[in-house]
Write a protein that holds these residues in place. Sequence first.
Motif, mmCIF file in Angstrom:
data_model
loop_
_atom_site.group_PDB
_atom_site.id
_atom_site.type_symbol
_atom_site.label_atom_id
_atom_site.label_comp_id
_atom_site.label_asym_id
_atom_site.label_seq_id
_atom_site.Cartn_x
_atom_site.Cartn_y
_atom_site.Cartn_z
ATOM 1 N N THR A 92 0.835 -1.209 0.000
ATOM 2 C CA THR A 92 0.000 0.000 0.000
ATOM 3 C C THR A 92 0.862 1.248 0.000
ATOM 4 N N HIS A 93 1.996 1.217 0.681
ATOM 5 C CA HIS A 93 2.954 2.330 0.657
ATOM 6 C C HIS A 93 3.364 2.620 -0.788
ATOM 7 N N LEU A 94 3.700 1.577 -1.539
ATOM 8 C CA LEU A 94 4.113 1.763 -2.934
ATOM 9 C C LEU A 94 2.946 2.243 -3.793
ATOM 10 N N LEU A 95 1.746 1.714 -3.527
ATOM 11 C CA LEU A 95 0.575 2.126 -4.305
ATOM 12 C C LEU A 95 0.268 3.600 -4.057
ATOM 13 N N ALA A 96 0.348 4.030 -2.802
ATOM 14 C CA ALA A 96 0.122 5.442 -2.486
ATOM 15 C C ALA A 96 1.207 6.324 -3.101
ATOM 16 N N SER A 97 2.430 5.812 -3.174
ATOM 17 C CA SER A 97 3.520 6.565 -3.804
ATOM 18 C C SER A 97 3.254 6.751 -5.291
ATOM 19 N N ILE A 98 2.708 5.724 -5.928
ATOM 20 C CA ILE A 98 2.307 5.843 -7.336
ATOM 21 C C ILE A 98 1.253 6.939 -7.471
ATOM 22 N N TYR A 99 0.254 6.883 -6.601
ATOM 23 C CA TYR A 99 -0.823 7.888 -6.633
ATOM 24 C C TYR A 99 -0.249 9.301 -6.508
ATOM 25 N N HIS A 100 0.630 9.509 -5.531
ATOM 26 C CA HIS A 100 1.183 10.844 -5.297
ATOM 27 C C HIS A 100 2.052 11.319 -6.468
ATOM 28 N N SER A 101 2.601 10.373 -7.234
ATOM 29 C CA SER A 101 3.505 10.729 -8.328
ATOM 30 C C SER A 101 2.777 11.064 -9.626
ATOM 31 N N MET A 102 1.484 10.747 -9.694
ATOM 32 C CA MET A 102 0.717 10.986 -10.920
ATOM 33 C C MET A 102 -0.043 12.310 -10.831
ATOM 34 N N PRO A 103 -0.245 12.965 -11.983
ATOM 35 C CA PRO A 103 -0.985 14.237 -11.987
ATOM 36 C C PRO A 103 -2.480 14.032 -11.769
ATOM 37 N N GLU A 104 -3.140 15.083 -11.322
ATOM 38 C CA GLU A 104 -4.604 15.076 -11.174
ATOM 39 C C GLU A 104 -5.259 15.059 -12.553
ATOM 40 N N PRO A 105 -6.503 14.610 -12.645
ATOM 41 C CA PRO A 105 -7.278 13.923 -11.608
ATOM 42 C C PRO A 105 -6.839 12.463 -11.479
#
Length: 338
Positions: A92-105
């Motif tokens: 989940t740490h890695l998945l959240a890191s992916i999320y934070h690294s991608m632009p909105e939305p």
Amino acid sequence: MAARLCDRNPATSADALIDEMVPPSTFDDVSFDSYIPDPNEPTQAAAVAKAREFVERASKARSGKRKGLFGRKTPTQGVGLYLDGGFGVGKTHLLASIYHSMPEPKSFATFVEVTHVVGALGFTNAVERLSKHTVLCIDEFELDDPGDTMLVSRLLTELTAAGVNVAATSNTLPGQLGEGRFAAQDFLREIRKLSSVFETIRVDGPDYRHRDLPPAPDPRADAELVEIAENTEGATLDDFDALCEHLSRLHPSKYKDLVDGVSLVCITGVHPAEDQSVALRLVVLADRLYDANIPVTVSGAKLDEIFTEEMLAGGYRKKYLRATSRLLALSRFAETAV
């Protein structure tokens, strides 16, 4: 007198469900750099590298266009990454890191939350809303019944065709999703379609929630639990059976709001769950409590006795083990929080 979860009846609008598709607050500040791979588990460092690579590929896929019929430009097919591994290895740490690294939305939700969003918005509306996103991150990917299989297969097929990138975590390989829960062989075509969306990366290691930690705390006496609840601001106090009955009357999409603002959950009279439906609702509640980092303390049976040996031997074994792992972590947290 302490407040009760049983007295709460949250109302969640369908539109708000999309806006709330973000990582749990405990993962607000995580990044690839803050993930510390176990030197004894080389798959962890490899997973970090693959997750970074996925962000690069996903960013290119989202910005790229391909010519379609009559020369119209359409989105490039989205790419997928599937992090497979046991409990507490940092997926989940890695998945959240992916999320934070991608632009909105962009969106982040557990598998259960994704199905709830589709149910609340309707399939067409959900696809329309999510197809604008750069990435859909799905935590705890699992298929519990044929309806979920067909729904998620169709959803991901349409979203990736629209250029949405998909990253997921689970402790079950894509080709084995649904095993032990329903006649998976009858849905192999749909399951294989799901498998084709993802590049699968294995993440091994021991559960960090239990590394070098003592056993789970023993249950408290009822009187002690009442005293703690009444003297802790924001705490709730519920009878286990009454809480299970209350959960049965709430849609699981409301469990997040059910525990919103709670500082400590106290539950009296804990005992093994009577049937699968009760146990699965407790799994969802455990996930929402863990996401919100809310400590839990109980009387009665130990928290690792809620799911029976028969349940742990069945098709939902991994769900129950994950929930137990999280509840034990929250019970240890309660020892220092009160």
